[in-house]
Each structure stands twice: as structure tokens, then as C-alpha cells.
Design a protein around this motif. Structure first.
Motif, PDB file in Angstrom:
ATOM      1  N   UNK A 156     -10.208   5.712  13.246  1.00  0.00           N
ATOM      2  CA  UNK A 156     -10.035   4.687  14.274  1.00  0.00           C
ATOM      3  C   UNK A 156      -9.019   3.621  13.884  1.00  0.00           C
ATOM      4  N   UNK A 157      -8.546   3.652  12.653  1.00  0.00           N
ATOM      5  CA  UNK A 157      -7.625   2.620  12.187  1.00  0.00           C
ATOM      6  C   UNK A 157      -6.256   3.213  11.851  1.00  0.00           C
ATOM      7  N   UNK A 158      -5.237   2.369  11.988  1.00  0.00           N
ATOM      8  CA  UNK A 158      -3.866   2.742  11.623  1.00  0.00           C
ATOM      9  C   UNK A 158      -3.468   1.934  10.401  1.00  0.00           C
ATOM     10  N   UNK A 159      -2.890   2.592   9.411  1.00  0.00           N
ATOM     11  CA  UNK A 159      -2.456   1.939   8.176  1.00  0.00           C
ATOM     12  C   UNK A 159      -0.929   2.039   8.091  1.00  0.00           C
ATOM     13  N   UNK A 261      -0.175 -21.560 -19.299  1.00  0.00           N
ATOM     14  CA  UNK A 261      -0.773 -20.677 -20.292  1.00  0.00           C
ATOM     15  C   UNK A 261      -0.681 -19.207 -19.966  1.00  0.00           C
ATOM     16  N   UNK A 262       0.127 -18.838 -18.941  1.00  0.00           N
ATOM     17  CA  UNK A 262       0.249 -17.431 -18.562  1.00  0.00           C
ATOM     18  C   UNK A 262       1.703 -16.994 -18.653  1.00  0.00           C
ATOM     19  N   UNK A 263       1.911 -15.779 -19.129  1.00  0.00           N
ATOM     20  CA  UNK A 263       3.241 -15.168 -19.150  1.00  0.00           C
ATOM     21  C   UNK A 263       3.156 -13.842 -18.397  1.00  0.00           C
ATOM     22  N   UNK A 264       4.227 -13.513 -17.678  1.00  0.00           N
ATOM     23  CA  UNK A 264       4.284 -12.263 -16.921  1.00  0.00           C
ATOM     24  C   UNK A 264       5.356 -11.359 -17.531  1.00  0.00           C
ATOM     25  N   UNK A 265       5.011 -10.098 -17.734  1.00  0.00           N
ATOM     26  CA  UNK A 265       5.938  -9.148 -18.349  1.00  0.00           C
ATOM     27  C   UNK A 265       6.024  -7.876 -17.511  1.00  0.00           C
ATOM     28  N   UNK A 266       7.237  -7.323 -17.361  1.00  0.00           N
ATOM     29  CA  UNK A 266       7.373  -6.013 -16.700  1.00  0.00           C
ATOM     30  C   UNK A 266       6.665  -4.941 -17.528  1.00  0.00           C
ATOM     31  N   UNK A 267       6.339  -3.829 -16.865  1.00  0.00           N
ATOM     32  CA  UNK A 267       5.647  -2.725 -17.532  1.00  0.00           C
ATOM     33  C   UNK A 267       6.589  -1.533 -17.626  1.00  0.00           C
ATOM     34  N   UNK A 268       6.694  -0.940 -18.814  1.00  0.00           N
ATOM     35  CA  UNK A 268       7.531   0.235 -19.029  1.00  0.00           C
ATOM     36  C   UNK A 268       6.730   1.513 -18.810  1.00  0.00           C
ATOM     37  N   UNK A 269       7.421   2.572 -18.392  1.00  0.00           N
ATOM     38  CA  UNK A 269       6.864   3.929 -18.378  1.00  0.00           C
ATOM     39  C   UNK A 269       5.629   4.058 -17.503  1.00  0.00           C
ATOM     40  N   UNK A 270       5.595   3.359 -16.374  1.00  0.00           N
ATOM     41  CA  UNK A 270       4.449   3.475 -15.465  1.00  0.00           C
ATOM     42  C   UNK A 270       4.934   3.372 -14.015  1.00  0.00           C
ATOM     43  N   UNK A 271       5.735   4.360 -13.552  1.00  0.00           N
ATOM     44  CA  UNK A 271       6.289   4.278 -12.193  1.00  0.00           C
ATOM     45  C   UNK A 271       5.249   4.285 -11.095  1.00  0.00           C
ATOM     46  N   UNK A 272       4.048   4.773 -11.374  1.00  0.00           N
ATOM     47  CA  UNK A 272       3.017   4.809 -10.334  1.00  0.00           C
ATOM     48  C   UNK A 272       2.314   3.466 -10.168  1.00  0.00           C
ATOM     49  N   UNK A 273       2.578   2.523 -11.074  1.00  0.00           N
ATOM     50  CA  UNK A 273       1.913   1.219 -10.981  1.00  0.00           C
ATOM     51  C   UNK A 273       2.662   0.324  -9.999  1.00  0.00           C
ATOM     52  N   UNK A 274       2.373   0.532  -8.750  1.00  0.00           N
ATOM     53  CA  UNK A 274       2.963  -0.304  -7.707  1.00  0.00           C
ATOM     54  C   UNK A 274       1.828  -0.884  -6.865  1.00  0.00           C
ATOM     55  N   UNK A 275       2.142  -1.983  -6.188  1.00  0.00           N
ATOM     56  CA  UNK A 275       1.167  -2.636  -5.310  1.00  0.00           C
ATOM     57  C   UNK A 275       1.714  -2.605  -3.887  1.00  0.00           C
ATOM     58  N   UNK A 276       1.103  -1.840  -2.997  1.00  0.00           N
ATOM     59  CA  UNK A 276       1.573  -1.823  -1.615  1.00  0.00           C
ATOM     60  C   UNK A 276       1.102  -3.058  -0.862  1.00  0.00           C
ATOM     61  N   UNK A 277       1.749  -3.330   0.240  1.00  0.00           N
ATOM     62  CA  UNK A 277       1.313  -4.358   1.186  1.00  0.00           C
ATOM     63  C   UNK A 277       1.109  -3.613   2.495  1.00  0.00           C
ATOM     64  N   UNK A 278      -0.126  -3.567   2.976  1.00  0.00           N
ATOM     65  CA  UNK A 278      -0.486  -2.673   4.064  1.00  0.00           C
ATOM     66  C   UNK A 278      -1.056  -3.427   5.256  1.00  0.00           C
ATOM     67  N   UNK A 279      -0.498  -3.160   6.424  1.00  0.00           N
ATOM     68  CA  UNK A 279      -1.023  -3.704   7.675  1.00  0.00           C
ATOM     69  C   UNK A 279      -2.005  -2.691   8.258  1.00  0.00           C
ATOM     70  N   UNK A 280      -3.170  -3.180   8.683  1.00  0.00           N
ATOM     71  CA  UNK A 280      -4.196  -2.310   9.254  1.00  0.00           C
ATOM     72  C   UNK A 280      -4.620  -2.867  10.607  1.00  0.00           C
ATOM     73  N   UNK A 281      -4.770  -1.986  11.588  1.00  0.00           N
ATOM     74  CA  UNK A 281      -5.228  -2.403  12.915  1.00  0.00           C
ATOM     75  C   UNK A 281      -5.890  -1.221  13.607  1.00  0.00           C
ATOM     76  N   UNK A 282      -6.565  -1.490  14.704  1.00  0.00           N
ATOM     77  CA  UNK A 282      -7.291  -0.437  15.418  1.00  0.00           C
ATOM     78  C   UNK A 282      -6.327   0.450  16.198  1.00  0.00           C
ATOM     79  N   UNK A 283      -6.575   1.739  16.161  1.00  0.00           N
ATOM     80  CA  UNK A 283      -5.756   2.692  16.899  1.00  0.00           C
ATOM     81  C   UNK A 283      -5.925   2.451  18.409  1.00  0.00           C
ATOM     82  N   UNK A 284      -4.817   2.512  19.140  1.00  0.00           N
ATOM     83  CA  UNK A 284      -4.876   2.312  20.577  1.00  0.00           C
ATOM     84  C   UNK A 284      -4.992   0.858  20.989  1.00  0.00           C
ATOM     85  N   UNK A 285      -4.709  -0.061  20.081  1.00  0.00           N
ATOM     86  CA  UNK A 285      -4.775  -1.490  20.403  1.00  0.00           C
ATOM     87  C   UNK A 285      -3.903  -1.796  21.624  1.00  0.00           C
ATOM     88  N   UNK A 286      -4.454  -2.536  22.609  1.00  0.00           N
ATOM     89  CA  UNK A 286      -3.723  -2.790  23.848  1.00  0.00           C
ATOM     90  C   UNK A 286      -3.517  -4.268  24.138  1.00  0.00           C
TER      91      UNK A 286
END
Length: 332
Positions: A156-159, A261-286
């Protein structure tokens, strides 16, 4: 009394001159004078004192002016609301957001653009996990949601995947894996270097897609991650990292969260480590106001995709195999 009488009175009151008011209204002076006389007769009191060169308001006219302005302003508001409602642009839309999605600057731009183009639509924002918001959509509690990884894909949902971004390591600033480079950026860290490190993740039941993606990537790197804490929201994991409890993996946009107190570092050798941004809504929304949000989000999503997104890359289990549906709504 008719609305035109109020408009005639307001023009004369603001111009303080019958002839100038008539010109402003596109009338001749005699008919306007007759209308003002008729209004005064209906009210039973004089509204203007005639002067050699113009008119001035009587005390009764001063009191009537304030009410006339309020009435005409109310009529104008009612007209605007009726017109926007006819276009499907009046009412309330409930939008769900996961914490990490709400912190993405692109989502902020989407919400701002929608609010500016739909001033008569009230935004009702709901915070929740990907699992909770999926259920809320099925119940009809929200009309659209922006999450990271899909938990399940009910028919019933669209992603619709709007964008995807790399994951980063969030570490205490004094952690031994943090190695600043000459450019001022932190050096990338091989994923296998996390073996034995204390890892903090969002709970499996709240974000099972992202949780499984991290665990699977660690397995491929040859180790079992030492998950010492599971939290409900990604911001909590950031706070725990700052406190030195452990390290975490977060979407790249979260580095905009300024936390000492935080540091951010890129990650090597992990191409599958991605974060999607996904819109979700009801199918047939009018509903037009919901469709407008869906279409605006899709347009904004294109601007979020970096050029590298067009290159071949192993899709994560969170992204649902990378298929996108953008044509499952109909205009009402």
C-alpha cells in the motif's frame, strides 16, 4: 448595507476628498456622494464633515472606520482561503521525519519551500523511527514521511529514494583512529580498523535496514562488530560518542551537528555503507496538497544527488535494490 458601501466609505476616509476617492474607485463624483449619503442614512449618523476642500471624519466616522477595515480584511482573508481550498492548498498535512532525516539540510529546504508555496496549509510534523512512521502511514496518521532505510515495503506504500550519502565514522576527538591530514580533514579509516572498538548503533527494531547494513559490512571486512549500546535516535549516539562511550557510524550530513569532542572520518573499503533518504507515501494518493509535497520532494531530491550518484555502485539492502517509483499518484 453592502460590501461596496464599506469600500466606498474606506476610499473617502483615506483620501479625505470625494473627487480623489471617486477617481481611485473608477467612479464619477456624484454617484459616490450619493452612496455615502445612503450609507449615512442607513446608519442614522453623519460619517463625514464637509469642508471647503475635502472632508474629515466625524467621531462616528472614526469609530466606523476601524470596524469597516476589520470587516473588509476578514472578507479578503475568507476569499483567499476559499480560492486556496478550491486548489487543494488549504488544510493540514502530517509529515513524518526520522531524526537523522530531519537534520539533512535538503529536507530543511524541502519543508521551507513547501511552507512558502502553501501558506494556507498547516504542517504537522511527527518525529519517529522508520518502523514507527511506516506503521503511521498505513494507519493514515501521517500522509508522507521522509526516512532513511525502508524497514519493510508494504504494497500500500510507495518508497521513492530521494538521495543517498556516505556514512562517516563519528569518534571521540582524541580517539587513536583520528588522524588529521595537512589539509585539515581527518584521514579515512579502514572499516577493519573498527574490530574490537565499542560501537553504538540505532536500535535494530527502529532502523533494521541501517543496522543490518553496518553489521553486514563489518562481516565482509572480517570481524564481528562489538555493539555495546543501541539507542532510539541517532542524536543520542552522537552524544554518547562525545562522552567517550564508543564510536558510531552516521550519515555524512550529521557532521553538520556541531558537538564538542567529536571527530568525523571517512570510511575506506566499505562501498555498501551508504545512507539513503527515502520519501514514503500511500499508493494512489489523490489529495492535491499531499501530491504537491510529493512532487516538490522529488524535485528537491534531484538537487541532493551528487554527480557520483550516477556511477555504478553496489546498492545497500536499505535502498531496496535502488528501484524508484515516482508515478504512483494521481492529481485530484
Amino acid at each position: 448595507m453592502e460590501l461596496r458601501h464599506l469600500r466606498y466609505f474606506l476610499a473617502v476616509a483615506e483620501e479625505r476628498h470625494i473627487t480623489r476617492a471617486a477617481a481611485r474607485l473608477g467612479l464619477q463624483q456624484p454617484p459616490l456622494s450619493q452612496q455615502i449619503h445612503a450609507l449615512e442614512k442607513e446608519l442614522g449618523t453623519k460619517l463625514f464633515t464637509r469642508l471647503p476642500r475635502g472632508v474629515e471624519l466625524t467621531p462616528a466616522g472614526e469609530g466606523f472606520l476601524e470596524e469597516a477595515r476589520a470587516l473588509l480584511s476578514g472578507v479578503e482573508r475568507a476569499t483567499v482561503r476559499a480560492r486556496t481550498a478550491a486548489l487543494g492548498q488549504h488544510g493540514r498535512i502530517a509529515i513524518g521525519l526520522t531524526t537523522s532525516a530531519s537534520l539533512h539540510p535538503g529536507v530543511t529546504r524541502m519543508l521551507r519551500a513547501y511552507a512558502e508555496s502553501h501558506a494556507a496549509v498547516a504542517l504537522d510534523l511527527h518525529a519517529g523511527s522508520a518502523a514507527g512512521l511506516t506503521e503511521a502511514l498505513l494507519r493514515g496518521d501521517v500522509q508522507a514521511a521522509i526516512i532513511r532505510a525502508a524497514v519493510a515495503r508494504p504494497a500500500d506504500l510507495v518508497f521513492t529514494e530521494l538521495a543517498r550519502e556516505d556514512m562517516l565514522l563519528a569518534l571521540p576527538a582524541d580517539h587513536h583512529l583520528v588522524k588529521p591530514t595537512a589539509s585539515g580533514e581527518n584521514a579515512p579509516v579502514p572499516l577493519r580498523a573498527l574490530a574490537g572498538e565499542r560501537v553504538i548503533l540505532v536500535r535494530r527494531h527502529a532502523a533494521p535496514g541501517m543496522y543490518a547494513n553496518v553489521v553486514d559490512a563489518c562481516h565482509k571486512a572480517g570481524f564481528e562488530p562489538l555493539v555495546i549500546a543501541e539507542v532510539e535516535q541517532m542524536l543520542i549516539s552522537i552524544n554518547l560518542v562525545a562522552a567517550g562511550v564508543g564510536i558510531s557510524l552516521v550519515p555524512a550530513s550529521l557532521r553538520e551537528v556541531r558537538q564538542d569532542g567529536i571527530a568525523y572520518c571517512p570510511i575506506l573499503d566499505a562501498p555498501s555503507l551508504i545512507a539513503p533518504l527515502t520519501l514514503v507515501y500511500r499508493r494512489g494518493e489523490a489529495r492535491s496538497m499531499v501530491i504537491d509535497f510529493i512532487e516538490l520532494s522529488a524535485r528537491e531530491g534531484k538537487a541532493l544527488r551528487p554527480p557520483r550518484a550516477t556511477t555504478a555502485r553496489t546498492p545497500s539492502s536499505e535502498a531496496g535494490g535502488g528501484s524508484r517509483e515516482n508515478n504512483c499518484v494521481k492529481k485530484g
